[in-house]
Design an enzyme around this catalytic site. Structure first.
Site, PDB file in Angstrom:
ATOM      1  N   LYS A  79      26.279  -3.688  -0.344  1.00 38.70           N
ATOM      2  CA  LYS A  79      27.863  -3.674  -0.535  1.00 38.70           C
ATOM      3  C   LYS A  79      28.233  -2.999   0.788  1.00 38.70           C
ATOM      4  O   LYS A  79      29.645  -2.562   0.771  1.00 38.70           O
ATOM      5  CB  LYS A  79      28.115  -2.880  -1.624  1.00 38.70           C
ATOM      6  CG  LYS A  79      27.619  -3.630  -3.028  1.00 38.70           C
ATOM      7  CD  LYS A  79      28.205  -2.732  -4.093  1.00 38.70           C
ATOM      8  CE  LYS A  79      26.971  -2.699  -5.210  1.00 38.70           C
ATOM      9  NZ  LYS A  79      27.012  -1.598  -6.211  1.00 38.70           N
TER      10      LYS A  79
ATOM     11  N   HIS B  48       4.698   5.596  11.721  1.00 33.95           N
ATOM     12  CA  HIS B  48       4.285   5.529  10.335  1.00 33.95           C
ATOM     13  C   HIS B  48       3.169   6.942  10.118  1.00 33.95           C
ATOM     14  O   HIS B  48       2.130   6.553   9.931  1.00 33.95           O
ATOM     15  CB  HIS B  48       3.700   4.130  10.090  1.00 33.95           C
ATOM     16  CG  HIS B  48       3.403   3.824   8.682  1.00 33.95           C
ATOM     17  ND1 HIS B  48       3.370   4.808   7.573  1.00 33.95           N
ATOM     18  CD2 HIS B  48       2.832   2.693   8.258  1.00 33.95           C
ATOM     19  CE1 HIS B  48       3.039   4.186   6.470  1.00 33.95           C
ATOM     20  NE2 HIS B  48       2.923   2.852   6.732  1.00 33.95           N
TER      21      HIS B  48
ATOM     22  N   ARG C 195       0.919  -1.281   0.130  1.00 35.31           N
ATOM     23  CA  ARG C 195       0.128  -0.001  -0.033  1.00 35.31           C
ATOM     24  C   ARG C 195       0.568   1.351   0.140  1.00 35.31           C
ATOM     25  O   ARG C 195       0.687   2.174  -0.731  1.00 35.31           O
ATOM     26  CB  ARG C 195      -0.817   0.158   1.256  1.00 35.31           C
ATOM     27  CG  ARG C 195      -2.204  -0.701   1.156  1.00 35.31           C
ATOM     28  CD  ARG C 195      -2.713  -1.431   2.277  1.00 35.31           C
ATOM     29  NE  ARG C 195      -1.602  -2.414   2.567  1.00 35.31           N
ATOM     30  CZ  ARG C 195      -1.677  -3.616   2.012  1.00 35.31           C
ATOM     31  NH1 ARG C 195      -2.738  -3.878   1.475  1.00 35.31           N
ATOM     32  NH2 ARG C 195      -0.835  -4.640   2.564  1.00 35.31           N
ATOM     33  N   THR C 196       1.704   1.330   0.972  1.00 33.13           N
ATOM     34  CA  THR C 196       2.464   2.739   1.301  1.00 33.13           C
ATOM     35  C   THR C 196       3.225   3.032  -0.075  1.00 33.13           C
ATOM     36  O   THR C 196       3.235   4.072  -0.614  1.00 33.13           O
ATOM     37  CB  THR C 196       3.491   2.526   2.261  1.00 33.13           C
ATOM     38  OG1 THR C 196       2.694   2.249   3.325  1.00 33.13           O
ATOM     39  CG2 THR C 196       3.806   4.031   2.569  1.00 33.13           C
TER      40      THR C 196
ATOM     41  N   ARG D 170      11.292   3.981   3.778  1.00 26.83           N
ATOM     42  CA  ARG D 170      10.792   2.846   4.735  1.00 26.83           C
ATOM     43  C   ARG D 170      12.176   2.062   5.179  1.00 26.83           C
ATOM     44  O   ARG D 170      12.795   1.584   4.377  1.00 26.83           O
ATOM     45  CB  ARG D 170       9.729   1.813   4.437  1.00 26.83           C
ATOM     46  CG  ARG D 170       9.551   0.794   5.279  1.00 26.83           C
ATOM     47  CD  ARG D 170       8.175  -0.060   4.700  1.00 26.83           C
ATOM     48  NE  ARG D 170       7.118   0.645   5.132  1.00 26.83           N
ATOM     49  CZ  ARG D 170       5.971   0.032   5.041  1.00 26.83           C
ATOM     50  NH1 ARG D 170       5.782  -1.238   4.526  1.00 26.83           N
ATOM     51  NH2 ARG D 170       4.856   0.790   5.033  1.00 26.83           N
TER      52      ARG D 170
HETATM   53  N1   CP Z   1      -0.204  -0.067   5.794  1.00 21.70           N
HETATM   54  C1   CP Z   1       0.669  -0.220   5.185  1.00 21.70           C
HETATM   55  O1   CP Z   1       1.646   0.290   5.660  1.00 21.70           O
HETATM   56  O2   CP Z   1       0.831  -1.253   4.273  1.00 21.70           O
HETATM   57  P1   CP Z   1       2.132  -1.882   3.524  1.00 21.70           P
HETATM   58  O3   CP Z   1       3.080  -2.529   4.526  1.00 21.70           O
HETATM   59  O4   CP Z   1       1.644  -2.782   2.187  1.00 21.70           O
HETATM   60  O5   CP Z   1       2.719  -0.353   2.852  1.00 21.70           O
END
Ligand code: CP
Length: 302
Positions: free
Chosen positions: A81, A130, A51-52, A102
């Site tokens: 590396k 998040h 999603r993100t 991320r």
């Molecule tokens: N909600 C969320 O962060 O989903 P993903 O891990 O699929 O990005």
């Protein structure tokens, strides 16, 4: 533009403006406006995502921008590396206008921001935060219930490692008359610093392991996945997994106007039989990710 590292950096006025802008995004799409034409977003994902990453990339493309990305940056970037996160960010910030990061380590986004020449957006840092998920969560509550003020939010499951609940809790401090009930087994309670911080800012907080009782006057049930990958031992994970499941029986306790949310992915904690219930808002929630991230990218890139 600023980096987006923590939910703590948002105030009520900024949230109201962001959600107003997000509400305009469907019109942008119809008018084919391309305000970010010529801008580049780098998405650097050191942990898996559906999603993100896709909603950020989709948001950037819908605004006319372009995307460079590495999925599984742990293996497919020069991190394998031995390159440090700091060096990666120093270099990528020469190639793009915004970085969406991320990372598996708590605090990584802040480290990245400290050396970046362009805005860094935290798309999840270990068990930390998040913030953009929490922004779309709040936007979903507002669009589904018409208000965030005065609501009772019940957060369920893995509240220790589930970073979305940390950010959501902090964002809720911008609203009036909020009640938060944390439902978890003792092994995955909300971190004390989050609980204490939001209580100090006026949120009425209850902790319990009794889901049925908490559900009855909830406006929002916010279910989470037990984050297997973050547990120090599989033994503890096995104790916690499957403890709270939302099934049709649990839905009988939920008020008619209430909604069920989940940042997704799910791993059995909401049964598929619940999906047809109009109160199941989690796929609408995921869809809102594009509009909220479009609004955020406009703020960061223009
Ligand atoms: N909600 C969320 O962060 O989903 P993903 O891990 O699929 O990005």
């Amino acid at each position: 533009c600023e980096h987006v590292i923590s939910a703590k950096q948002f105030n009520r006025e900024q949230l109201d403006r962001l959600f107003q802008e997000a509400g305009r995004m469907p019109m942008y799409r119809r008018l084919l406006e391309r305000p970010l034409n010529g801008k580049i977003m780098a998405s650097l994902f050191f942990e898996p995502s559906t999603r993100t990453r896709f909603s950020f990339e989709s948001a950037m493309m819908r605004l006319g921008g372009q995307v460079i990305s590495t999925e599984n940056a742990r293996e497919f970037s020069s991190a394998i590396k031995g390159e440090t996160l700091e060096d990666t960010i120093r270099v990528v910030s020469q190639y793009a206008d915004v970085i969406v990061l991320r990372h598996f380590e708590q605090g990584a986004a802040r480290r990245a921001a400290s050396v970046s020449e362009i805005p860094v957006i935290n798309a999840g840092d270990g068990a930390g935060e998040h913030p953009t998920q929490a922004l779309l969560d709040l936007y979903t509550i507002q669009t589904e219930l018409g208000t965030i003020d005065g609501t009772h939010i019940v957060m369920i499951g893995d509240l220790t490692y589930g970073r979305t609940v940390h950010s959501l809790s902090m964002l809720l401090t911008n609203y009036r008359d909020i009640r938060v009930t944390y439902v978890s087994p003792p092994q995955t309670q909300i971190p004390a610093h989050v609980r204490e911080e939001i209580a100090a800012k006026g949120i009425r907080v209850v902790e319990t392991d009794d889901l049925v009782k908490a559900v009855q006057d909830a406006d929002v049930l916010y279910q989470t996945r037990v984050q297997k990958e973050r547990f120090p031992s599989l033994e503890v994970y096995e104790e916690v997994k499957g403890k709270y499941v939302i099934d049709p029986h649990m839905m009988e306790h939920l008020q008619q106007h209430a909604i069920i949310m989940h940042p997704l992915p799910r791993a059995g904690e909401i049964l598929p039989e619940v999906d047809q219930d109009p109160r199941a808002a989690y796929f609408r929630q995921a869809k809102n990710g594009v509009d909220v991230r479009m609004a955020l990218l406009l703020k960061c890139c223009l």
